[in-house]
Write an enzyme that holds these catalytic residues in place. Structure first.
Site, PDB file in Angstrom:
ATOM      1  N   SER A 183      24.779  73.285  37.362  1.00  0.00           N
ATOM      2  CA  SER A 183      23.722  72.387  37.326  1.00  0.00           C
ATOM      3  C   SER A 183      23.493  71.873  36.128  1.00  0.00           C
ATOM      4  O   SER A 183      22.683  70.844  35.737  1.00  0.00           O
ATOM      5  CB  SER A 183      22.484  73.150  37.763  1.00  0.00           C
ATOM      6  OG  SER A 183      22.425  74.440  36.855  1.00  0.00           O
ATOM      7  N   HIS A 211      22.788  73.058  44.402  1.00  0.00           N
ATOM      8  CA  HIS A 211      22.649  71.507  44.167  1.00  0.00           C
ATOM      9  C   HIS A 211      23.846  70.808  45.022  1.00  0.00           C
ATOM     10  O   HIS A 211      23.741  69.473  44.851  1.00  0.00           O
ATOM     11  CB  HIS A 211      23.156  71.595  42.590  1.00  0.00           C
ATOM     12  CG  HIS A 211      21.899  71.572  41.647  1.00  0.00           C
ATOM     13  ND1 HIS A 211      20.779  70.841  41.500  1.00  0.00           N
ATOM     14  CD2 HIS A 211      21.633  72.866  41.027  1.00  0.00           C
ATOM     15  CE1 HIS A 211      20.006  71.342  40.535  1.00  0.00           C
ATOM     16  NE2 HIS A 211      20.659  72.718  40.353  1.00  0.00           N
ATOM     17  N   LYS A 242      15.262  72.121  46.751  1.00  0.00           N
ATOM     18  CA  LYS A 242      15.816  71.153  45.944  1.00  0.00           C
ATOM     19  C   LYS A 242      15.915  69.885  46.787  1.00  0.00           C
ATOM     20  O   LYS A 242      14.895  69.393  47.166  1.00  0.00           O
ATOM     21  CB  LYS A 242      17.207  71.567  45.236  1.00  0.00           C
ATOM     22  CG  LYS A 242      16.982  72.582  44.428  1.00  0.00           C
ATOM     23  CD  LYS A 242      18.280  72.985  43.489  1.00  0.00           C
ATOM     24  CE  LYS A 242      17.881  73.806  42.328  1.00  0.00           C
ATOM     25  NZ  LYS A 242      18.570  75.000  42.150  1.00  0.00           N
TER      26      LYS A 242
END
Ligand SMILES: *Cc1c(COP(=O)(O)O)cnc(C)c1O
Length: 395
Positions: A183, A211, A242
């Site tokens: 990340s 991610h 996310k």
């Protein structure tokens, strides 16, 4: 008020401020999106993980409202005691179909998914091979397991193999764990090579794709889909907090693993489930992603455009391969000053320094999103350029 019991905290905080490492948290009075209202000011948002704009998507919001009319708000207790709502089971089925795996199990967050999974798979006297840059929730999950943690050099499969060889005669179970997308740098783990090593030595393989979920692979199906490794990665951790726009975590993979987590995953057994609106919103997110790759495609074309423009201005964007774009600055105080000046000019982008990244590798991290228009990106790049020249980062 001073209190001798906590003066050490005052001193620690003063130290952080001195080194430019104290984190000031902004308060928002708008939904997540390309633009935010922060302290009454409209700013262009380059800080959130709302990759696809789902955090404020009408279809997710509608689904959450409708589900609350049927199921109410909270799950009432842990699933193993109060019973599991069928909406959670439906979400797990739909996520399994979407990710093309046998089975999934959801958790309250990606963080708790890691805390549940790692100690359920290894314990004292076992070995974990862990990438040195793995996320904090993986590190904490590893520590909780009490297994021995053997770190290998970041993304270095030759080093991973060396470490496995060196521990060859040790007893105990083994687990390899890596982030899918890292990340802070935006680079992708060399999963096909890691997978080959895991198969060669018959070691369980786990990837945390927080991610990559909604970002990598066909229509956002994640890193396993991206590398076409279906059926070869034992455990895939994902987050619904996310790109999925809500809050939650998911473990995807073989049914034997998810069955085991229903018996031994402590955050499953001792903490309540995702809320009803979160579960419903995530169901709508799966539908949306299955219907069209439009949002994922726009995310990537935005990210490509942004990187190109920033590189053309002379910024160093490291070795990112994803919509995460680090703008490398070096020392933490410069990164903080840069972030502060960006904010004054109307851009919200966070400075990241030690200990989140190594000393001397401070940066501004830009999170691209499908919600940005070309005009937004042009405006952001223009402001980055202006502040970069002012602070002597570019010419
Ligand atoms: C963000 C992140 C998590 C935590 O996810 P949450 O759902 O926010 O708890 C876990 N692992 C990695 C690699 C992450 O980047």
């Amino acid at each position: 008020m001073t209190d001798v019991k906590t003066t050490w905290i005052d001193e620690e905080i003063a130290g952080l401020k001195e080194k430019g490492l104290f984190n000031t948290i902004r308060s928002l009075s708008s939904p997540q999106g390309a633009w935010l209202t922060v302290d009454g000011k409209r700013v262009l948002n380059f800080s959130s993980n709302n990759y696809l704009g789902l955090a404020n998507h009408p279809r997710l919001i509608d689904a959450a409202k409708q589900a609350m009319d049927v199921y109410g708000l909270g799950p009432g207790a842990v699933r193993s005691i109060a019973g599991t709502m069928d909406i959670h089971l439906k979400l797990e089925e739909r996520l399994a179909e979407f990710k093309r795996v046998e089975s999934t199990i959801t958790f309250q967050s990606g963080f708790t998914a890691n805390l549940a999974t790692i100690p359920a798979l290894v314990s004292k006297d076992d070995l974990i091979f862990s990438d040195e840059l793995n996320h904090a929730s993986i590190i904490d999950g590893c520590r909780l397991s009490r297994a021995e943690i053997i770190r290998y050099a970041h993304g270095d499969v030759a080093d991973l193999r060396r470490q496995i060889e060196a521990a060859k005669d040790r007893p105990g179970r083994r687990l390899i764990i890596t982030d899918g997308v890292f990340s802070m740098d935006g680079d992708i783990a060399p999963l096909p090579a890691i997978c080959a090593v895991a198969e060669e030595y018959s070691i369980l393989l786990m990837v945390d794709d927080a991610h990559g979920e909604g970002v990598l692979g066909e229509g956002g199906r994640g890193i396993v889909d991206h590398f076409k490794l279906h059926g070869r990665v034992d455990v895939e951790i994902g987050t619904l907090s996310k790109a999925f726009g809500a809050v939650g975590g998911v473990v995807a993979g073989r049914r034997v693993v998810t069955d085991w987590l229903r018996q031994r995953g402590r955050p499953f057994l001792f903490s309540s489930a995702m809320t009803v609106p979160d579960a419903a919103a995530c169901l709508a997110a799966v539908d949306l992603l299955e219907e069209s790759t439009e949002l994922v495609d726009r995310l990537w074309s935005n990210a490509d455009y942004f990187k190109q423009q920033m590189n053309a201005l002379g910024f160093d964007t490291g070795h990112t391969e994803t919509p995460i774009v680090p703008v490398m600055l070096g020392e933490a105080p410069l990164a903080q000053q840069f972030s502060k000046r960006l904010f004054e000019e109307g851009v919200f982008a966070m400075a990241i320094g030690f200990p989140t990244v190594p000393m001397g590798k401070a940066r501004i991290r830009v999170m691209n999103s499908a919600t940005h228009t070309r005009a937004d990106l042009d405006q952001g790049v223009e402001i980055f350029g202006r502040v970069g020249r002012e602070l002597g980062v570019i010419n």
